[in-house]
Motif scaffolding. Structure first.
Motif, short mmCIF file in Angstrom:
data_model
loop_
_atom_site.label_atom_id
_atom_site.label_comp_id
_atom_site.label_asym_id
_atom_site.label_seq_id
_atom_site.Cartn_x
_atom_site.Cartn_y
_atom_site.Cartn_z
N ASN A 265 40.22 49.04 47.71
CA ASN A 265 41.41 49.69 48.26
C ASN A 265 41.89 50.76 47.29
N ARG A 266 42.80 51.58 47.75
CA ARG A 266 43.33 52.65 46.90
C ARG A 266 43.97 52.07 45.64
N ALA A 267 44.77 51.04 45.82
CA ALA A 267 45.38 50.36 44.67
C ALA A 267 44.42 49.26 44.22
N HIS A 268 43.90 49.41 43.02
CA HIS A 268 42.96 48.41 42.50
C HIS A 268 43.68 47.09 42.28
N VAL A 269 42.95 46.01 42.54
CA VAL A 269 43.52 44.67 42.37
C VAL A 269 42.79 43.99 41.21
N TYR A 270 43.57 43.53 40.25
CA TYR A 270 43.03 42.87 39.06
C TYR A 270 43.21 41.36 39.17
N ALA A 271 42.23 40.64 38.62
CA ALA A 271 42.28 39.18 38.60
C ALA A 271 41.68 38.71 37.29
N PRO A 272 42.16 37.57 36.78
CA PRO A 272 41.58 37.06 35.53
C PRO A 272 40.11 36.71 35.73
N ALA A 273 39.28 37.03 34.75
CA ALA A 273 37.86 36.69 34.84
C ALA A 273 37.63 35.21 34.58
N ASN A 274 38.54 34.59 33.84
CA ASN A 274 38.42 33.16 33.50
C ASN A 274 39.72 32.44 33.83
N SER A 275 39.61 31.15 34.01
CA SER A 275 40.79 30.34 34.30
C SER A 275 41.68 30.25 33.05
N GLU A 276 42.91 29.87 33.29
CA GLU A 276 43.86 29.69 32.20
C GLU A 276 43.35 28.61 31.23
N GLY A 277 42.86 27.51 31.77
CA GLY A 277 42.35 26.41 30.95
C GLY A 277 41.17 26.83 30.09
N PHE A 278 40.24 27.58 30.68
CA PHE A 278 39.07 28.05 29.94
C PHE A 278 39.50 28.93 28.77
N THR A 279 40.42 29.86 29.03
CA THR A 279 40.89 30.77 27.99
C THR A 279 41.64 30.01 26.90
N GLN A 280 42.49 29.07 27.30
CA GLN A 280 43.22 28.28 26.32
C GLN A 280 42.27 27.48 25.44
N SER A 281 41.26 26.87 26.05
CA SER A 281 40.28 26.10 25.28
C SER A 281 39.54 26.98 24.29
N SER A 282 39.17 28.16 24.72
CA SER A 282 38.47 29.10 23.87
C SER A 282 39.33 29.52 22.68
N LEU A 283 40.60 29.81 22.95
CA LEU A 283 41.53 30.20 21.88
C LEU A 283 41.77 29.05 20.91
N LEU A 284 41.88 27.83 21.45
CA LEU A 284 42.10 26.66 20.58
C LEU A 284 40.89 26.38 19.70
N LYS A 285 39.69 26.51 20.26
CA LYS A 285 38.48 26.33 19.46
C LYS A 285 38.42 27.34 18.33
N ASP A 286 38.79 28.58 18.65
CA ASP A 286 38.81 29.64 17.65
C ASP A 286 39.84 29.34 16.56
N LEU A 287 41.03 28.91 16.97
CA LEU A 287 42.08 28.57 16.01
C LEU A 287 41.67 27.38 15.15
N ALA A 288 41.11 26.35 15.75
CA ALA A 288 40.67 25.17 14.99
C ALA A 288 39.61 25.57 13.97
#
Length: 128
Positions: A66-89
């Motif tokens: 469509n004329r106005a592009h629609v954005y969506a997360p590539a990953n779920s919230e849980g997946f991203t949180q887990s990834s960030l937590l693993k990195d922080l740990a």
């Protein structure tokens, strides 16, 4: 839905936009801008540029049909949180999940949160 971008960590600004997308679902730049403007002052073009960068980094997908592009997360919230937590740990706690959890649990943890954590631990025990 998880994309092969586990090594890519969102910046604080990118995480703010991801939180909006996780909450409202796929959205146009205008919709994301309107939602983020409720809590912080950010220009429309700033939101657009950050979403474009996030698309290049594969943090979001973009529907250009469509004329106005629609954005969506590539990953779920849980997946991203887990990834960030693993990195922080890994970075701050020598890879120790227990050290991370013990540091996170302090006097500000409510009784309700402790009960939720206890229930989760019990469920994990039953699975093993």
């Amino acid at each position: 839905m998880a994309r092969d971008n586990e090594g890519i960590k969102p910046t604080e600004a990118e995480l703010s936009l991801l939180n909006v997308l996780w909450k409202i679902g796929p959205a146009t730049v205008r919709q994301v801008h309107d939602a983020i403007s409720a809590t912080q002052t950010t220009g429309y073009t700033t939101v657009l540029k950050i979403l474009q960068i996030m698309h290049e980094k594969t943090l979001v997908t973009r529907d250009e049909s469509n004329r106005a592009h629609v954005y969506a997360p590539a990953n779920s919230e849980g997946f991203t949180q887990s990834s960030l937590l693993k990195d922080l740990a890994s970075k701050a706690f020598g890879g120790s999940t227990s050290k991370l959890v013990m540091r996170a649990l302090d006097e500000s943890t409510s009784k309700e949160e402790i009960a939720d954590i206890r229930q989760l631990l019990n469920e994990l025990d039953q699975q093993s």
